[in-house]
Design an enzyme around this catalytic site. Sequence first.
Site, mmCIF file in Angstrom:
data_model
loop_
_atom_site.group_PDB
_atom_site.id
_atom_site.type_symbol
_atom_site.label_atom_id
_atom_site.label_comp_id
_atom_site.label_asym_id
_atom_site.label_seq_id
_atom_site.Cartn_x
_atom_site.Cartn_y
_atom_site.Cartn_z
ATOM 1 N N TYR A 1 -12.254 6.834 -14.120
ATOM 2 C CA TYR A 1 -12.480 5.605 -13.341
ATOM 3 C C TYR A 1 -13.168 4.553 -14.213
ATOM 4 C CZ TYR A 1 -14.491 2.515 -9.779
ATOM 5 O OH TYR A 1 -14.860 1.424 -9.038
ATOM 6 N N LYS B 1 -11.580 0.918 -15.457
ATOM 7 C CA LYS B 1 -12.142 -0.369 -15.060
ATOM 8 C C LYS B 1 -12.562 -1.204 -16.271
ATOM 9 C CE LYS B 1 -11.500 0.267 -10.692
ATOM 10 N NZ LYS B 1 -10.432 -0.500 -9.999
ATOM 11 N N THR C 1 -17.124 0.607 1.869
ATOM 12 C CA THR C 1 -15.767 0.642 2.418
ATOM 13 C C THR C 1 -15.565 1.929 3.220
ATOM 14 O OG1 THR C 1 -14.879 1.813 0.500
ATOM 15 C CG2 THR C 1 -14.919 -0.608 0.391
ATOM 16 N N ILE D 1 -19.958 -1.271 -2.705
ATOM 17 C CA ILE D 1 -19.359 -1.887 -1.515
ATOM 18 C C ILE D 1 -19.076 -0.792 -0.493
ATOM 19 C CG2 ILE D 1 -17.529 -3.377 -0.646
ATOM 20 C CD1 ILE D 1 -19.343 -4.620 -2.852
ATOM 21 N N ASN E 1 -5.358 -5.177 -6.325
ATOM 22 C CA ASN E 1 -6.566 -4.518 -5.865
ATOM 23 C C ASN E 1 -6.451 -2.995 -5.780
ATOM 24 O OD1 ASN E 1 -9.042 -4.138 -3.953
ATOM 25 N ND2 ASN E 1 -7.299 -3.511 -2.690
ATOM 26 N N ASP F 1 0.857 -1.182 0.000
ATOM 27 C CA ASP F 1 0.000 0.000 0.000
ATOM 28 C C ASP F 1 0.888 1.225 0.000
ATOM 29 O OD1 ASP F 1 -2.104 2.020 0.663
ATOM 30 O OD2 ASP F 1 -3.305 0.247 1.091
#
Length: 256
Positions: free
Chosen positions: A158, A162, A193, A191, A91, A38
Site C-alpha cells: 500500500y 501510494k 470510511t 478518513i 480514486n 466500481d
Amino acid sequence: MVATFTGKVVLVTGGGSGIGRASALAFAREGAKVVVADVAVEAGVDTVSKIEATYGEAIFVKTDVSKAAEVKKLIKKTVDTYGAIDCAFNNAGIKGVSSSTAACTEENWDRVLNINLKGVWLCMKYQIPYMREQGGGAIVNMSAAAGLSNCLERFPAYTASKNAVIGLTKTAALEYAKAGIRINALCPGYIYTPMVESEIHQNHQNSDLKDLMANKVPMGRWGTPEEIAEIALFLCSDTASYVNGHAMVVDGGLVA
C-alpha cells in the site's frame, strides 16, 4: 469559492462507497453528469440511485481498474454516453493485507499494486487521449498521506503504491501541461470510511483503536469522506486552474 461543474462530465472510480461515493454525490450536486465506476455492482448502482434521487444524472459502469480492457471500455462508455470526459477522479484503491515487508505475499503485493498503481496508470492511459482531443481536462489521482512522510508500517505494498502514484502523477502532469490537462494527486490522512469502520470492528478494538488513531492527528479527529470530496472538487475545478503536478495533503496536520 464554490466549484461549479454545470455541463461537465466527471468520472469517479471506486464510486460505490466512502470517498468515491461522497465525491460522486458532490460533483453531481454541483451540476456534473457523473459516471460511477466500481467493481462492486450493488454499491455502484446505489450511488447512482442516490444521485438521481437528489441531484441529477449519472450512470454506473462495472469496472475492475486493474484490467486494461475494462478501463478502456469504461472511458469509451463515458464518452459515448455524454460526449466528453472533462474531469476524472481516479480514486479506486485497496489497503491490502497487513504484514511486514518480509512476510508480504507476492499475491498481496501484486493485487495492491495492480489496483492502486496500475489502475491509476490505466485510467490515465485511456482518459488522456480523449482529453487531448477535446482541448483539456483535469485528473485527480488518489494517493495518501502514506505516500509522503507518514509511511504506514505493516502495509508495504500500500505504501509503495501510494508513493508511486505521486511520482506517476507528476510525470504525467509535466507531459500534458501544454495540452491543457492538469493532473494532481490527493493525499488523505485518517478518513473514517465504511471500510475503515469495518476493519476496526473486525479487530474487536473498535473504540480503543479508533480513539488511538484519532489522537495521532493534531486536530484530534478523523476526517470524513465528504471533506476529501470537497478537495477533489477543488482540484478538478477552474478555481484550481494553476494547480498542476501537486500532491495535496488533507490530513488534519498529520504529516506536518
